[in-house]
Write a protein that holds these residues in place. Structure first.
Motif, short mmCIF file in Angstrom:
data_model
loop_
_atom_site.label_atom_id
_atom_site.label_comp_id
_atom_site.label_asym_id
_atom_site.label_seq_id
_atom_site.Cartn_x
_atom_site.Cartn_y
_atom_site.Cartn_z
N ASP A 56 -3.85 -17.32 11.28
CA ASP A 56 -5.24 -17.16 11.70
C ASP A 56 -5.86 -18.54 11.85
OD1 ASP A 56 -5.15 -14.41 11.64
OD2 ASP A 56 -5.60 -14.36 9.49
N ARG A 200 -18.07 -10.56 20.04
CA ARG A 200 -16.69 -10.31 20.44
C ARG A 200 -16.63 -9.94 21.92
NH1 ARG A 200 -15.41 -5.87 18.85
NH2 ARG A 200 -16.88 -5.24 17.24
N GLU A 261 -9.78 -12.92 21.76
CA GLU A 261 -10.50 -13.05 20.49
C GLU A 261 -10.66 -14.52 20.10
OE1 GLU A 261 -11.83 -10.54 18.53
OE2 GLU A 261 -11.41 -9.29 20.27
N TYR A 262 -9.57 -15.27 20.23
CA TYR A 262 -9.60 -16.69 19.86
C TYR A 262 -10.49 -17.46 20.82
CZ TYR A 262 -7.72 -21.35 18.89
OH TYR A 262 -7.57 -22.67 18.58
N SER A 264 -12.98 -16.46 22.58
CA SER A 264 -14.41 -16.18 22.44
C SER A 264 -15.02 -16.99 21.31
CB SER A 264 -14.63 -14.68 22.18
OG SER A 264 -14.12 -14.30 20.93
N VAL A 265 -14.26 -17.27 20.26
CA VAL A 265 -14.80 -18.06 19.15
C VAL A 265 -15.01 -19.50 19.57
CG1 VAL A 265 -14.36 -18.95 16.84
CG2 VAL A 265 -13.91 -16.57 17.35
N GLU A 289 -16.44 -6.05 12.49
CA GLU A 289 -15.05 -6.45 12.30
C GLU A 289 -14.98 -7.92 11.89
OE1 GLU A 289 -12.94 -3.31 15.34
OE2 GLU A 289 -13.22 -5.36 16.02
N SER A 290 -13.78 -8.37 11.56
CA SER A 290 -13.61 -9.74 11.06
C SER A 290 -14.08 -10.77 12.08
CB SER A 290 -12.15 -10.00 10.69
OG SER A 290 -11.32 -9.82 11.83
N GLN A 291 -13.89 -10.48 13.38
CA GLN A 291 -14.33 -11.44 14.39
C GLN A 291 -15.85 -11.58 14.40
OE1 GLN A 291 -12.54 -13.40 15.79
NE2 GLN A 291 -13.11 -13.95 17.86
N ASP A 292 -16.57 -10.48 14.17
CA ASP A 292 -18.02 -10.54 14.07
C ASP A 292 -18.43 -11.44 12.91
OD1 ASP A 292 -18.54 -8.61 16.14
OD2 ASP A 292 -17.86 -7.08 14.75
N ASN A 294 -16.65 -13.88 11.63
CA ASN A 294 -16.33 -15.26 12.00
C ASN A 294 -17.50 -15.89 12.75
OD1 ASN A 294 -13.80 -15.74 10.96
ND2 ASN A 294 -12.71 -14.98 12.74
#
Length: 454
Positions: A56, A200, A261-262, A264-265, A289-292, A294
């Motif tokens: 990750d 996301r 996903e990556y 977008s961060v 979710e975890s991305q939110d 992040n």
């Protein structure tokens, strides 16, 4: 582009990025996560002797000589291994290289050049990004001499460091910040709020912006500029005026075949840093979710105002009076202790409550400028502190005598003058923050609490 009298005034500004992103790349087990922790002054990344521990991605903030920048820790570059994550890790390394402003290429002086080092170097030589070769694990002067072999990588001088004990990292950071390029910026109105729509992929960012603006045909699709620019859309309608900071949702993707996903961060990092207030879009059909989390963490680290929008609320079936309360309670549990945040349940598709989003974002922007007089602060807070003083620590009694708000700060910042500031711990600072929020409206904006010796 057609603009009728009803439609908002639109202006697209290509504002060169005001932030810098540094990516740490290299083969497995050269110390990337250790260097990441060193630069960000954290223990965020897991460090282990076993190769491939970092899968990750980690994102952090660093500061050197007043220059603030973001740091990305990538997984180790591998080929033809048994690791089922190999393809994803390599893809993410490529994305980091594509998006970063400066790349730290980490190698291990104790093991010298390997085939994997050569493969990474070959990839970096093809790019046009500044690359710094970092010879890690150079704990002794004898090992410094061995780093000369890294000249063979064709990427310039190697810089000797030890990420474990920090030796050489100061010189490395001097070189690093010198690589940051300052670009001329287009003029934007300083007093106009800058609002970033982040979240996301497929959370509804594009739909929301289209709904704000009026119709899709009013968006300029052929926007000049690289993927690393921040694009600003000026919205001026219904008495509201602000810039929408473009994110990955409506901009063309880069040249790499990205992991969304990556990707977008990385894009969110730039949009967040260039904004005053962030609207975090969450898909109601998928929940938090975890991305939110992040992206929420990035907003917090950058001390930006926040409005949370639960989008696609129209798709939730069998709603009753408790559905919103349950959903909102779940979100506040996840984002604790910063729970003083407006949460709006909306639908970009049906335009349900979308103008409430704009009004709330403007309200949060205005709240960031809140000024509380010293007299009022002391009159309200000192009796509360007297009734609930800081806990005694090892026999040390802390006495808070005086409170004031610092002028001209990006977010409301308060100084508590006391006799022993070092003995005031985080739980009590949170108590003080909660008391401030209880008596004054600071919804959606972070605040700073400082303890100083009187």
């Amino acid at each position: 582009m057609f603009l009728g009298s009803y439609f908002p005034i639109l202006s697209i500004l290509n504002l060169n990025n005001m932030s810098n992103i540094v990516a740490i790349v290299g083969r497995p087990n050269v110390g990337k996560s250790t260097l990441f922790n060193r630069l960000t002054q954290s223990r965020q990344a897991i460090v282990n002797e076993e190769a491939g521990t970092t899968r990750d991605r980690q994102y952090g903030k660093a500061d050197w000589c007043g220059q603030e920048f973001s740091v990305i820790d990538t997984g180790g570059w591998v080929l033809n291994s048994d690791d089922i994550f190999e393809e994803e890790i390599n893809k993410q390394v490529q994305i980091a290289i594509e998006e970063a402003d400066v790349i730290l290429f980490l190698v291990d002086v104790m093991h010298g050049i390997t085939d994997l080092d050569q493969q990474v170097a070959s990839m970096l030589r093809k790019g046009k990004k500044p690359v710094i070769v970092v010879s890690n694990k150079a704990d002794t002067f004898e090992l410094h001499a061995q780093s000369a072999e890294f000249y063979a990588l064709g990427l310039g001088d190697p810089y000797n460091i030890s990420a474990v004990n920090g030796s050489g990292t100061g010189d490395l950071l001097d070189i690093l910040v010198s690589k940051f390029t300052k670009k001329e910026e287009d003029k934007i109105e300083e007093d106009v709020p800058r609002i970033a729509i982040v979240g996301r992929p497929n959370a509804g960012k594009s739909s929301l912006i289209n709904s704000f603006i009026g119709e899709e045909r009013n968006i300029v699709t052929d926007i000049a500029g690289t993927t690393r620019d921040s694009i600003y859309t000026l919205y001026d309608k219904f008495g509201l005026k602000f810039y929408l900071v473009d994110t990955a949702g409506i901009r063309k993707k880069g040249k790499v075949n990205e992991d969304l996903e990556y990707y977008s961060v990385i894009r969110a990092i730039r949009a967040i840093e260039n904004s005053d207030v962030c609207v975090l879009m969450i898909d109601a059909t998928r929940g938090v979710e975890s991305q939110d989390m992040n992206i929420f963490s990035l907003i917090q680290k950058n001390k930006k105002g926040l409005v949370i929008v639960i989008n696609k609320w129209d798709l939730i079936e069998d709603k009753d009076t408790n559905t919103i309360k349950t959903f909102e309670s779940t979100i506040r549990e996840k984002i604790a202790p910063f729970v003083d945040v407006p949460i709006i349940f909306a639908s970009a598709l049906t335009k349900q409550r979308i103008y409430k989003i704009l009004e709330t974002a403007k309200e949060v922007y205005d709240i960031r400028k809140t000024k509380i007089s010293t007299h009022t602060l002391n009159e309200v807070l000192l009796p509360i502190i007297e009734k609930t003083p800081p806990p005694t620590n090892k026999g040390k009694v802390v006495k808070i005598k005086y409170i004031t708000q610092l002028p001209n700060t990006a977010v409301p910042s308060f100084v508590f003058f006391c006799n022993l500031p070092q003995w005031v711990k985080e739980p009590y600072k949170r108590f003080l923050e909660n008391q401030i929020r209880k008596h004054w409206n600071l919804r959606g904006t972070p605040i700073n609490i400082f303890m100083r010796e009187k």
